[in-house]
Design an enzyme around this catalytic site. Structure first.
Site, short mmCIF file in Angstrom:
data_model
loop_
_atom_site.label_atom_id
_atom_site.label_comp_id
_atom_site.label_asym_id
_atom_site.label_seq_id
_atom_site.Cartn_x
_atom_site.Cartn_y
_atom_site.Cartn_z
N SER A 142 0.69 -1.08 -0.60
CA SER A 142 -0.10 -0.27 0.08
C SER A 142 0.78 1.24 0.26
CB SER A 142 -0.13 0.40 1.42
OG SER A 142 -1.44 1.07 1.75
N TYR A 155 -1.70 -1.13 10.14
CA TYR A 155 -1.81 -1.79 9.19
C TYR A 155 -0.24 -1.12 8.74
CZ TYR A 155 -3.21 -1.63 4.64
OH TYR A 155 -4.23 -1.56 2.56
#
Length: 265
Positions: A142, A155
């Site tokens: 990401s 995350y």
């Protein structure tokens, strides 16, 4: 259709929705034999039925938290298909909660799924690829794996860890014909924010504004496939938000000013 993926055995995790689902459709259309994995068998069967050539999609349930099942599942795939040409590690979960409000067990869960589950599957498949003379391993990280965002501490940590692991994997095994790509999505219109866990371990249940304005999973899949075909080390996926990657590197003060004002809930 290109010939690069035709008849290749491609294993995709997180294949029951979002980017993973779009990759299944696109790669089947390219002529690949796709192993579609996730925890949700019903959704995997739906994906299979929607493929242009359903016989080219094989449903294999897999839970990234159940690492002890990986060897058996991998062996079964090898016995059936004789090889695994590509492993696309796309499965994972996100998180939405402030650091001080997030219990350690939530951090651990996110790390178990996103990091340990992903590297455990990679370590299970890697010896098979080495034995067959090579292979291609990709991991969906990401832009949060390049810099932090508010409400995504666990995350972002898990995605930073994936970047480090797969960069080392690439360096250690390139001479054995193991190609490695980091897939770095920005804003893609998927359910990842809906399914993100909050401080109580429950689903966030909301679509982030940035996510809603992101590119479609289909466009993301096309960008990823193009990057894989070119064997790019990093495949940036998204729109204008990818400029943040360059701001972080070349104009860090501007990057920080923008990042600290992100208001996604």
């Amino acid at each position: 259709m290109t010939k690069i993926f035709e008849d290749k055995i491609i294993w995709i995790t997180g294949a029951s929705s979002g980017i993973g689902e779009a990759l299944v459709y696109a790669l089947v259309q390219e002529g690949a034999i796709v192993i579609a994995s996730s925890r949700n068998v019903a959704e995997l069967e739906r994906v299979k039925s929607n493929c242009t050539t359903p016989d080219h999609c094989h449903v294999v349930p897999l839970d990234l938290e159940k690492i002890d099942t990986f060897a058996t599942i991998t062996t079964a795939i090898i016995e059936k298909h004789k090889r695994i040409d590509y492993l696309i590690n796309n499965g994972g979960i996100s998180q939405r909660s402030k650091v001080a409000e997030t219990p350690l067990d939530i951090d651990r869960k996110v790390m178990e799924v996103n990091f340990f589950g992903t590297i455990a599957l990679t370590k299970t498949v890697l010896p098979c690829m080495l034995e067959q003379g090579g292979g291609y391993i990709a991991a969906t990280t990401s832009i949060a794996g390049k810099f932090g965002f508010p409400l995504r501490s666990a995350y972002a940590a898990s995605k930073h860890a994936l970047c480090g692991f797969f960069e080392v994997l690439r360096l250690e095994y390139y001479q054995q014909n193991i190609n490695v790509s980091l897939i770095i999505p920005g804003r893609v219109r998927t359910n990842i924010s809906f399914n993100a866990i909050d401080k109580n371990g429950k689903a966030h249940g909301q679509m982030d504004q940035g996510q809603e304005n992101g590119i479609s999973p289909q466009k993301a899949a096309r960008q990823i496939i193009k990057g894989l075909a070119r064997k790019k080390r990093e495949i940036n996926v998204g729109g204008i938000e990818l400029l943040m990657l360059y701001f972080k590197r070349f104009v860090p003060a501007l990057h920080y000013k923008i990042a600290k004002n992100i208001k996604d809930k």
